[in-house]
Motif scaffolding. Structure first.
Motif, short mmCIF file in Angstrom:
data_model
loop_
_atom_site.label_atom_id
_atom_site.label_comp_id
_atom_site.label_asym_id
_atom_site.label_seq_id
_atom_site.Cartn_x
_atom_site.Cartn_y
_atom_site.Cartn_z
N ASP A 76 0.78 -1.23 0.00
CA ASP A 76 0.00 0.00 0.00
C ASP A 76 0.82 1.29 0.00
N SER A 83 3.64 0.74 -5.30
CA SER A 83 2.92 -0.20 -4.44
C SER A 83 2.08 -1.12 -5.32
N GLN A 85 -0.97 -1.76 -4.89
CA GLN A 85 -2.26 -1.10 -5.09
C GLN A 85 -2.18 -0.10 -6.25
#
Length: 140
Positions: A76, A83, A85
Motif C-alpha cells: 500500500d 505499491s 495497489q
C-alpha cells in the motif's frame, strides 16, 4: 597478635571468593526447534488485504513472499517501485500476460528510471498468479 589476624582475614576472604565463584548453576540457553518443513502458524495477511479462500490469489501471495519482490514493493505504499495497489489501479485483467512477462523480463520506464530486476527463473504461470494477486488489490 596482629600478624596472625591479617593472614586469617586474607585466607577467609579468599575462601569466600573461591566458593562464590565455583557455583555450577547456569541459566540454560534456549535452543531453536529443528526445522521440520512445516510452519507453526500460517503467515498473516499483509495489512489492508482481506482474507480470501481464492486459492490462486493465495498462491500468488505466497509466490510474492517467496521472491525478492517485497524488497522493492509494498502492498500500500511506494518503496523503490510502485505499491501493488498503484499497479492494480493502473492495469486490468487484460494486461495479465504483459505484466507477467514484465515480471520475468524486468523493465524500466513505466514507473520511473529505476529498473525492475528480471526474474528469469520464474515460470509464466507463476508470474500470472502473482499478477492476479496484485490486480485483486484494486480499490483497497
Amino acid at each position: 597478635m596482629k600478624t596472625q589476624s591479617l593472614p586469617t582475614a586474607v585466607i577467609l576472604a579468599l575462601s569466600i571468593f573461591l566458593l562464590s565463584c565455583s557455583k555450577t548453576e547456569t541459566t540454560p540457553i534456549p535452543q531453536p526447534e529443528p526445522y521440520n518443513g512445516q510452519s507453526a502458524s500460517q503467515p498473516a495477511e499483509p495489512p489492508g488485504v482481506p482474507v480470501s479462500n481464492n486459492t490462486s490469489r493465495d498462491e500468488g501471495l505466497k509466490l510474492i513472499e517467496g521472491t525478492d519482490c517485497l524488497t522493492c514493493h509494498k502492498m500500500d505504499a511506494k518503496l523503490i517501485g510502485p505499491s501493488y495497489q498503484e499497479v492494480a489501479a493502473k492495469y486490468t485483467e487484460a494486461d495479465l500476460d504483459m505484466l507477467a512477462q514484465k515480471i520475468i523480463d524486468g523493465g524500466k520506464g513505466n514507473w520511473g528510471h529505476i529498473p525492475m530486476t528480471p526474474h528469469t527463473g520464474l515460470s509464466k504461470d507463476n508470474a500470472k498468479l502473482m499478477v492476479k494477486y496484485i490486480l485483486s488489490l484494486k480499490n483497497q
